[in-house]
Design a protein around this motif. Sequence first.
Motif: not given
Length: 101
Positions: A17-30, A42-47, A54-60
């Motif tokens: 099972r692949r681990l989720p890319p964002i763990q629960s302790g990671d803070r999504i911040d600029y 590599e081109q600077g685009k958002i994947l 990611l989940t929908l909320k995490q991607q947003r």
Amino acid sequence: MDKSKRPFFKSKRSFRRRLPPIQSGDRIDYRNMSLISRFISEQGKILSRRVNRLTLKQQRLITIAIKQARILSSLPFLNNEKQFERIESTPRTTGLRTRNK
């Protein structure tokens, strides 16, 4: 039971099972550039969400953080190194017509 008369079953292969890319302790911040840079190509685009897993909320939240970082100039809008390279310029006189009097 004969092999030919047995119903078809999927093989029970174990998969990792692949681990989720964002763990629960990671803070999504600029300001969290190590996290944000994982979700930019590599081109600077958002994947996309499918590529990021990611989940929908995490991607947003990631998208908002990337856009904020770009506006505050901590992240470039384009990551195109070829933009600054100059190839030998050729004179553009081929399209000009001369008038004969």
